[in-house]
Every structure is written in structure tokens, then in C-alpha cells.
Design a protein around this motif. Sequence first.
Motif, mmCIF file in Angstrom:
data_model
loop_
_atom_site.group_PDB
_atom_site.id
_atom_site.type_symbol
_atom_site.label_atom_id
_atom_site.label_comp_id
_atom_site.label_asym_id
_atom_site.label_seq_id
_atom_site.Cartn_x
_atom_site.Cartn_y
_atom_site.Cartn_z
ATOM 1 N N SER A 38 0.611 -0.375 -10.218
ATOM 2 C CA SER A 38 -0.226 0.228 -11.265
ATOM 3 C C SER A 38 0.391 0.033 -12.644
ATOM 4 O O SER A 38 -0.299 -0.337 -13.604
ATOM 5 C CB SER A 38 -0.418 1.724 -11.003
ATOM 6 O OG SER A 38 -1.066 1.944 -9.779
ATOM 7 N N VAL A 39 1.682 0.305 -12.756
ATOM 8 C CA VAL A 39 2.377 0.160 -14.042
ATOM 9 C C VAL A 39 2.391 -1.301 -14.483
ATOM 10 O O VAL A 39 2.097 -1.618 -15.645
ATOM 11 C CB VAL A 39 3.810 0.738 -13.968
ATOM 12 C CG1 VAL A 39 4.617 0.388 -15.207
ATOM 13 C CG2 VAL A 39 3.752 2.259 -13.767
ATOM 14 N N LEU A 40 2.716 -2.195 -13.556
ATOM 15 C CA LEU A 40 2.747 -3.621 -13.902
ATOM 16 C C LEU A 40 1.376 -4.112 -14.346
ATOM 17 O O LEU A 40 1.257 -4.859 -15.325
ATOM 18 C CB LEU A 40 3.260 -4.449 -12.725
ATOM 19 C CG LEU A 40 4.731 -4.263 -12.374
ATOM 20 C CD1 LEU A 40 5.077 -5.017 -11.087
ATOM 21 C CD2 LEU A 40 5.630 -4.704 -13.522
ATOM 22 N N HIS A 83 0.772 -1.240 0.000
ATOM 23 C CA HIS A 83 0.000 0.000 0.000
ATOM 24 C C HIS A 83 0.808 1.297 0.000
ATOM 25 O O HIS A 83 0.212 2.363 0.091
ATOM 26 C CB HIS A 83 -0.937 0.017 1.210
ATOM 27 C CG HIS A 83 -2.173 -0.806 1.044
ATOM 28 N ND1 HIS A 83 -2.160 -2.172 1.086
ATOM 29 C CD2 HIS A 83 -3.451 -0.437 0.825
ATOM 30 C CE1 HIS A 83 -3.403 -2.623 0.933
ATOM 31 N NE2 HIS A 83 -4.198 -1.596 0.759
ATOM 32 N N SER A 84 2.124 1.274 -0.062
ATOM 33 C CA SER A 84 2.857 2.540 -0.060
ATOM 34 C C SER A 84 2.667 3.256 -1.401
ATOM 35 O O SER A 84 2.327 2.634 -2.412
ATOM 36 C CB SER A 84 4.351 2.313 0.208
ATOM 37 O OG SER A 84 4.961 1.656 -0.890
ATOM 38 N N LEU A 85 2.903 4.544 -1.397
ATOM 39 C CA LEU A 85 2.744 5.343 -2.614
ATOM 40 C C LEU A 85 3.621 4.813 -3.745
ATOM 41 O O LEU A 85 3.149 4.570 -4.857
ATOM 42 C CB LEU A 85 3.076 6.811 -2.319
ATOM 43 C CG LEU A 85 3.074 7.761 -3.512
ATOM 44 C CD1 LEU A 85 1.699 7.818 -4.172
ATOM 45 C CD2 LEU A 85 3.517 9.149 -3.070
ATOM 46 N N VAL A 86 4.893 4.607 -3.469
ATOM 47 C CA VAL A 86 5.820 4.142 -4.505
ATOM 48 C C VAL A 86 5.429 2.764 -5.021
ATOM 49 O O VAL A 86 5.390 2.528 -6.234
ATOM 50 C CB VAL A 86 7.278 4.142 -3.982
ATOM 51 C CG1 VAL A 86 8.212 3.411 -4.925
ATOM 52 C CG2 VAL A 86 7.750 5.581 -3.756
ATOM 53 N N MET A 87 5.107 1.844 -4.116
ATOM 54 C CA MET A 87 4.756 0.495 -4.566
ATOM 55 C C MET A 87 3.416 0.483 -5.299
ATOM 56 O O MET A 87 3.232 -0.308 -6.231
ATOM 57 C CB MET A 87 4.760 -0.492 -3.396
ATOM 58 C CG MET A 87 6.152 -0.781 -2.869
ATOM 59 S SD MET A 87 7.372 -1.248 -4.147
ATOM 60 C CE MET A 87 6.671 -2.753 -4.804
#
Length: 184
Positions: A74-76, A65-69
Motif C-alpha cells: 500500500s505504501v509503495l 496477502h499478509s497484513l504486514v506485506m
Amino acid sequence: MFGGHFAAALAIKATEPRAPTWGLVIGIGVCDLLFGALVLAGVEHVHPTPGQSPGFSLEFIDWSHSLVMTVVWSVLFALLFVKRGRSVAFWCGASVFSHFVLDFLMHPGDLAVWPTGSPHMGLGLWTRWPIGWWFFELAFIAACSAWYLARARRDERFGGRGLAAVGIVLALHITNSPWLAPTG
């Protein structure tokens, strides 16, 4: 948010009708699906808090749930839909990211910026507004549903089951009400 995540999927479907509904529904749940797997694997941690909204404490959810992950997930996820077109891929990826945006409103400062990083964020409507959050989410569901139904009436790609979809989202929200939650 619970029903609100599904309402977001409906709103995204209304925005990009070519996006598969199943893809959007899975997309909004990617973070929680990962969370469940990571809790079972002992990587992320949660414990129940009966009688205290929202009924649990998310002690460590940085990988799911972190912003970066969430951007990574999302990209994957978007890459899985590239063959359906850029717009469809974008909106399927956006369905994953919408999870972070909506959780930011509800979570009480347990969303990390990056995994294992110390800055955490969240407006905390669950804890600041122990019953009011439910009405806030209901208003969000109503807005998303209105947009979805307006588009569904004009576009046959929705399959003619717009009211059923909205009804399911509302039922999910009702079952997640503070009045039905166990008090321990």
C-alpha cells in the motif's frame, strides 16, 4: 471477493474524485497481481478444490496477502501518486489495503499477519456460507455502486460513464457466482 474489490475502487473514486480510476483499479488488484507472479515463481502455493467453495485452496499467500506485506504494498503504491497530492496518494494506497480488508471477510484463515508467521486469520464467508457469500458481496457492491453513482451524477470528473462502470462490476460479480462455477 472479486467484483467487490472493483466496487471498492468505485467507492474510493467517489470519495476522492481526483484519484485516477486506472490507479484505483490497479491498486485493488496489486495483491492478486503479486500473487499470480509469486505462484508462477513457486514462492506462493495454491491448488484447485473443484466442487468446494471457492474452488481453490490458498496454501501459502503470505508475501502477497499478509497484513504486514499489504501495508508495505500500500505504501509503495501510494508513493507512485505523491506528485498528484497527498489525498490522491493516500486513497491510491488505501485501494491496495482495501484488498486485505475485503479478503479478511471471505478467506478461511489463510491470511497471515506477517510472511511465514504462524498467526493466520480470515472470517471465511466463502466456506462458512458457500452460497450466501455471493449475496453478501452483492450487497457490498450495491452499497459501493450507490455511493459512486450519487457522486458521479454531481461531478463531471467521472466522465459520464458511471452506469457503465457499475454494470461492468455487476457483470464480473455475476460471472463469479456459485451457480456458474465448475463443479469438477
